[in-house]
Enzyme design. Structure first.
Site, short mmCIF file in Angstrom:
data_model
loop_
_atom_site.label_atom_id
_atom_site.label_comp_id
_atom_site.label_asym_id
_atom_site.label_seq_id
_atom_site.Cartn_x
_atom_site.Cartn_y
_atom_site.Cartn_z
N ASP A 196 19.35 30.37 -29.76
CA ASP A 196 18.30 29.40 -30.03
C ASP A 196 17.62 29.12 -28.69
O ASP A 196 18.30 28.75 -27.72
CB ASP A 196 18.93 28.13 -30.61
CG ASP A 196 17.88 27.12 -31.06
OD1 ASP A 196 16.85 26.98 -30.36
OD2 ASP A 196 18.07 26.49 -32.11
N VAL A 197 16.30 29.28 -28.64
CA VAL A 197 15.60 29.13 -27.37
C VAL A 197 15.71 27.72 -26.78
O VAL A 197 15.48 27.53 -25.59
CB VAL A 197 14.10 29.52 -27.47
CG1 VAL A 197 13.96 31.02 -27.65
CG2 VAL A 197 13.38 28.76 -28.57
N SER A 243 -1.89 29.58 -28.61
CA SER A 243 -2.59 29.85 -29.87
C SER A 243 -4.01 29.33 -29.71
O SER A 243 -4.25 28.40 -28.92
CB SER A 243 -1.92 29.09 -31.02
OG SER A 243 -2.77 29.06 -32.16
N ASP A 257 16.66 35.95 -30.62
CA ASP A 257 16.15 35.35 -31.86
C ASP A 257 17.32 34.65 -32.55
O ASP A 257 18.48 34.97 -32.31
CB ASP A 257 15.57 36.43 -32.78
CG ASP A 257 14.49 35.88 -33.70
OD1 ASP A 257 13.31 36.24 -33.53
OD2 ASP A 257 14.83 35.07 -34.60
N CYS A 261 7.85 34.51 -27.38
CA CYS A 261 7.16 34.56 -28.68
C CYS A 261 7.77 33.63 -29.72
O CYS A 261 7.14 33.36 -30.74
CB CYS A 261 7.19 35.98 -29.25
SG CYS A 261 6.02 37.09 -28.47
N THR A 268 1.43 38.54 -39.48
CA THR A 268 2.88 38.54 -39.22
C THR A 268 3.55 37.74 -40.34
O THR A 268 2.87 37.04 -41.09
CB THR A 268 3.21 37.82 -37.89
OG1 THR A 268 2.91 36.42 -38.04
CG2 THR A 268 2.43 38.39 -36.72
N SER A 313 10.82 39.49 -35.03
CA SER A 313 9.77 39.44 -36.05
C SER A 313 8.37 39.39 -35.43
O SER A 313 8.21 38.98 -34.27
CB SER A 313 10.00 38.17 -36.90
OG SER A 313 8.95 37.96 -37.82
N TYR A 338 1.34 21.38 -34.28
CA TYR A 338 1.26 22.77 -33.78
C TYR A 338 0.28 22.86 -32.60
O TYR A 338 0.58 23.47 -31.57
CB TYR A 338 0.82 23.68 -34.93
CG TYR A 338 0.87 25.15 -34.59
CD1 TYR A 338 2.08 25.79 -34.35
CD2 TYR A 338 -0.31 25.90 -34.52
CE1 TYR A 338 2.12 27.14 -34.03
CE2 TYR A 338 -0.27 27.25 -34.21
CZ TYR A 338 0.94 27.88 -33.97
OH TYR A 338 0.99 29.22 -33.65
#
Ligand code: NAD
Length: 255
Positions: free
Chosen positions: A59-60, A148, A36, A86, A196, A15, A161
């Site tokens: 799952d990362v 970010s 993903d 990502c 996104t 995604s 976050y």
């Protein structure tokens, strides 16, 4: 590193920014391993890309999932020399809200996926990468993290976050210093506001307003523009140990 020689693991590859990255790499002749937890989207994208892509549901944050993914990637493509991290999640929650205090579980969840997940990918993949034969430039691999702008100008409600993306930005330099001896570069991109599915959780009016706050260009970023920077980092051997803001000069206000 030449894009033709690239075999890139792209987490969150089903995604948004990861998807655009996977498409761009394959369009330029590289191979991609889409990682993903969204099996439906991941399988569909791998089918669209064709023989240059495989999808691995993982799952990362799981050591077992990532080790199995690597076994499969080596079986199909024989090596991995790039990692683009990502996969990530976002929440908006105040420390002291009107009705309740910030949920501790949600804070830990964001840290788990964004920080532990990124680090889990880096540690397990760099272990493999350091065994690669170096290319003519002495490179064995390149790792690109996604931070970010919230790491630097986080807004009210972004404690979790921002903390997670700050950690991603901060781990980039020490890891690049450590892996330099193997010829593995480590970089991070700190995107501004990109169109996104993650961003689509916001109402249309809020998205429009945020786009207008960007000095230039006055719009949201396109995932293909993120992918373009990933490709530049892959190709430019001198880029290492740095966090690049990709944000049209926006500096987020407190709210
Ligand atoms: N879109 C933006 O404006 C923006 C801005 C700054 C940073 N980012 C960061 O960019 C990255 C990509 O975001 P996006 O906008 O493409 O979001 P997205 O929601 O479109 O894609 C994220 C993908 O990560 C996957 N994922 C989430 N948790 C996972 C896990 N534990 N294991 C495996 N996969 C998992 C999801 O299934 C999804 O496919 C994120 O780290 C995000 O924080 C996005």
């Amino acid at each position: 590193m030449n894009l033709h020689e690239l075999v890139a693991v792209v987490s969150g590859g089903a995604s948004g920014l990861g998807e655009a990255t996977a498409r761009s790499i394959s369009e330029r002749g590289g191979k991609v391993v889409l990682v993903d937890r969204d099996r439906q989207k991941g399988t569909a994208l791998a089918e669209q890309i064709g023989s240059q892509a495989i999808f691995c549901e993982a799952d990362v944050t799981s050591e077992q999932d990532i080790r199995s993914m690597l076994d499969r990637a080596y079986e199909v493509f024989g090596r991995v020399n790039a990692l683009v991290n990502c996969a990530g999640v976002v929440i908006g929650e105040k420390v002291v809200g009107r009705d309740q205090v910030h949920d501790f579980v949600s804070f830990k969840k964001v840290m788990d996926v964004n920080v532990m997940g990124t680090f889990n990918m880096i540690r397990l993949i760099s272990e493999k990468m350091q065994q690669n034969e170096p290319n003519a430039l002495g490179e064995r691999g390149v790792i690109i993290n996604t931070s970010s702008i919230a790491a630097f100008d986080g807004q009210i409600g972004q404690a979790a976050y921002s903390a997670s993306k700050g950690a991603v930005a901060s781990m980039t330099l020490p890891i690049s210093r450590e892996l330099a001896r193997y010829g593995i570069r480590v970089m991070a991109i700190a995107p501004g506001l990109f169109e996104t599915p993650m961003f689509e959780q916001l109402p249309e009016s809020a998205r429009e307003a945020l786009g207008q706050q960007t000095p230039f260009p006055k719009r949201l970023g396109q995932p293909a523009e993120f992918a373009q920077l990933v490709l530049s980092i892959v190709e430019n051997t001198m880029l290492n140990g740095e966090v690049i803001r990709l944000d049209g000069a926006i500096r987020m206000q407190p709210k």
